[in-house]
Write a protein that holds these residues in place. Structure first.
Motif, PDB file in Angstrom:
ATOM      1  N   GLU A  31       0.831  -1.207   0.000  1.00 10.65           N
ATOM      2  CA  GLU A  31       0.000   0.000   0.000  1.00 10.65           C
ATOM      3  C   GLU A  31       0.864   1.255   0.000  1.00 10.65           C
ATOM      4  OE1 GLU A  31      -3.199   2.700   0.393  1.00 10.65           O
ATOM      5  OE2 GLU A  31      -3.241   0.586  -0.146  1.00 10.65           O
ATOM      6  N   ILE A  32       1.869   1.290   0.855  1.00  8.72           N
ATOM      7  CA  ILE A  32       2.735   2.469   0.948  1.00  8.72           C
ATOM      8  C   ILE A  32       3.578   2.616  -0.310  1.00  8.72           C
ATOM      9  CG2 ILE A  32       4.711   3.419   2.209  1.00  8.72           C
ATOM     10  CD1 ILE A  32       3.422   2.298   4.753  1.00  8.72           C
ATOM     11  N   CYS A  33       3.996   1.495  -0.865  1.00  9.40           N
ATOM     12  CA  CYS A  33       4.851   1.506  -2.057  1.00  9.40           C
ATOM     13  C   CYS A  33       4.065   1.852  -3.317  1.00  9.40           C
ATOM     14  CB  CYS A  33       5.504   0.135  -2.193  1.00  9.40           C
ATOM     15  SG  CYS A  33       6.783   0.032  -3.418  1.00  9.40           S
ATOM     16  N   ALA A  34       2.833   1.456  -3.403  1.00 12.52           N
ATOM     17  CA  ALA A  34       2.065   1.627  -4.632  1.00 12.52           C
ATOM     18  C   ALA A  34       1.488   3.031  -4.796  1.00 12.52           C
ATOM     19  CB  ALA A  34       0.927   0.617  -4.673  1.00 12.52           C
ATOM     20  N   PRO A  39      -1.231   7.280 -10.672  1.00 14.29           N
ATOM     21  CA  PRO A  39      -1.296   8.478 -11.524  1.00 14.29           C
ATOM     22  C   PRO A  39      -1.436   9.739 -10.677  1.00 14.29           C
ATOM     23  CG  PRO A  39      -2.886   6.808 -12.236  1.00 14.29           C
ATOM     24  CD  PRO A  39      -2.279   6.320 -10.971  1.00 14.29           C
ATOM     25  N   LEU A  40      -1.043  10.841 -11.245  1.00  8.23           N
ATOM     26  CA  LEU A  40      -1.070  12.096 -10.506  1.00  8.23           C
ATOM     27  C   LEU A  40      -2.489  12.546 -10.170  1.00  8.23           C
ATOM     28  CD1 LEU A  40       1.788  14.132 -12.181  1.00  8.23           C
ATOM     29  CD2 LEU A  40       1.739  13.119  -9.919  1.00  8.23           C
ATOM     30  N   LYS A  41      -3.479  12.029 -10.874  1.00 10.84           N
ATOM     31  CA  LYS A  41      -4.852  12.361 -10.522  1.00 10.84           C
ATOM     32  C   LYS A  41      -5.214  11.792  -9.159  1.00 10.84           C
ATOM     33  CE  LYS A  41      -6.506  12.534 -15.262  1.00 10.84           C
ATOM     34  NZ  LYS A  41      -7.369  11.932 -16.272  1.00 10.84           N
ATOM     35  N   VAL A  42      -4.622  10.641  -8.834  1.00  9.10           N
ATOM     36  CA  VAL A  42      -4.884  10.029  -7.532  1.00  9.10           C
ATOM     37  C   VAL A  42      -4.025  10.684  -6.466  1.00  9.10           C
ATOM     38  CG1 VAL A  42      -4.775   7.879  -6.228  1.00  9.10           C
ATOM     39  CG2 VAL A  42      -5.534   7.851  -8.601  1.00  9.10           C
ATOM     40  N   MET A  43      -2.758  10.874  -6.771  1.00 10.46           N
ATOM     41  CA  MET A  43      -1.844  11.477  -5.804  1.00 10.46           C
ATOM     42  C   MET A  43      -1.846  12.987  -5.962  1.00 10.46           C
ATOM     43  SD  MET A  43      -0.679   9.436  -3.777  1.00 10.46           S
ATOM     44  CE  MET A  43       0.283  10.669  -3.019  1.00 10.46           C
ATOM     45  N   LEU A  44      -2.156  13.681  -4.901  1.00  5.99           N
ATOM     46  CA  LEU A  44      -2.242  15.139  -4.974  1.00  5.99           C
ATOM     47  C   LEU A  44      -0.855  15.772  -4.947  1.00  5.99           C
ATOM     48  CD1 LEU A  44      -5.253  15.614  -2.564  1.00  5.99           C
ATOM     49  CD2 LEU A  44      -5.262  15.541  -5.054  1.00  5.99           C
ATOM     50  N   VAL A  54       8.545   4.512  -1.644  1.00  3.66           N
ATOM     51  CA  VAL A  54       8.860   3.253  -2.309  1.00  3.66           C
ATOM     52  C   VAL A  54       9.856   2.451  -1.480  1.00  3.66           C
ATOM     53  CG1 VAL A  54       9.892   2.232  -4.366  1.00  3.66           C
ATOM     54  CG2 VAL A  54       8.302   4.127  -4.596  1.00  3.66           C
ATOM     55  N   LEU A  55      10.865   3.113  -0.934  1.00  2.00           N
ATOM     56  CA  LEU A  55      11.864   2.392  -0.134  1.00  2.00           C
ATOM     57  C   LEU A  55      11.267   1.819   1.146  1.00  2.00           C
ATOM     58  CD1 LEU A  55      14.998   4.675  -0.544  1.00  2.00           C
ATOM     59  CD2 LEU A  55      14.546   2.475  -1.608  1.00  2.00           C
ATOM     60  N   MET A  56      10.453   2.613   1.835  1.00  2.00           N
ATOM     61  CA  MET A  56       9.827   2.109   3.062  1.00  2.00           C
ATOM     62  C   MET A  56       8.868   0.964   2.758  1.00  2.00           C
ATOM     63  SD  MET A  56       9.173   5.340   5.575  1.00  2.00           S
ATOM     64  CE  MET A  56       8.392   6.398   4.396  1.00  2.00           C
ATOM     65  N   GLY A  57       8.152   1.075   1.669  1.00  2.00           N
ATOM     66  CA  GLY A  57       7.249  -0.005   1.288  1.00  2.00           C
ATOM     67  C   GLY A  57       8.003  -1.290   0.987  1.00  2.00           C
ATOM     68  N   LEU A  58       9.113  -1.178   0.255  1.00  2.00           N
ATOM     69  CA  LEU A  58       9.906  -2.376  -0.056  1.00  2.00           C
ATOM     70  C   LEU A  58      10.507  -3.005   1.197  1.00  2.00           C
ATOM     71  CD1 LEU A  58      11.695  -1.278  -3.356  1.00  2.00           C
ATOM     72  CD2 LEU A  58       9.840  -2.933  -3.087  1.00  2.00           C
ATOM     73  N   VAL A  59      10.979  -2.161   2.116  1.00  2.00           N
ATOM     74  CA  VAL A  59      11.549  -2.698   3.360  1.00  2.00           C
ATOM     75  C   VAL A  59      10.471  -3.394   4.185  1.00  2.00           C
ATOM     76  CG1 VAL A  59      12.611  -2.042   5.556  1.00  2.00           C
ATOM     77  CG2 VAL A  59      13.478  -1.094   3.434  1.00  2.00           C
ATOM     78  N   MET A  60       9.273  -2.844   4.220  1.00  2.00           N
ATOM     79  CA  MET A  60       8.191  -3.498   4.974  1.00  2.00           C
ATOM     80  C   MET A  60       7.796  -4.822   4.333  1.00  2.00           C
ATOM     81  SD  MET A  60       5.830  -0.329   6.162  1.00  2.00           S
ATOM     82  CE  MET A  60       4.659  -1.318   7.029  1.00  2.00           C
TER      83      MET A  60
END
Length: 151
Positions: A31-34, A39-44, A54-60
């Motif tokens: 969830e944190i990595c994705a 798309p930028l429409k989803v991410m403000l 991405v790094l924290m998501g991969l480590v988790m």
């Protein structure tokens, strides 16, 4: 028959490790990595928050998998997962819109708190031996422990 044997084998494997904590950590990491890859429409706000996310998501995800495949590291994996999930709250778009942080804290706690089952040993049906206290005015019997610990 083959399917039931496979299900029984998976159940045995699942019970011998912190499966649910690892699953929650893998889902939280995904969830944190994705989210920064959405798309930028989803991410403000993307900004520099994409790289740590991405790094924290991969480590988790790696910590969740290590709890599955190396359960003796479950304590370290649980503590690190909880710390990273808490840091993701600040560093990674509210920790995956709070879903990743909550799943990570839950998974870290489940990994840290999991204990392997001990094998049950059959005990014979023997009556318990009553203990007698020494009579008043007499000394207590000598104890075999040289440090004087009481039983």
């Amino acid at each position: 028959m083959l399917l039931s044997r496979g299900a029984a084998g998976f159940r045995r494997w699942r019970r011998s490790r912190p499966f649910w904590g690892g699953l929650a950590a893998v889902l939280a990491g995904a969830e944190i990595c994705a989210l920064p890859l959405a798309p930028l429409k989803v991410m403000l706000t993307q900004g520099v928050a994409g790289i740590p996310s991405v790094l924290m998501g991969l480590v988790m995800i790696v910590l969740g998998l290590s709890a599955w495949f190396a359960p003796h590291y479950r304590g370290l994996a649980g503590v690190l997962t909880t710390l990273i999930a808490t840091a993701a709250l600040v560093l990674s778009n509210l920790g995956g819109f709070l879903i990743g942080t909550l799943l990570g804290i839950l998974g870290g706690g489940l990994m840290f708190g999991w204990q392997p089952r001990t094998a049950r040993t059959p005990t014979p049906n023997a009556a318990p031996v009553p203990t007698r206290s020494p009579a008043p005015g007499t000394a207590a019997p000598a104890h075999s422990d040289p440090q004087g610990a009481q039983p």
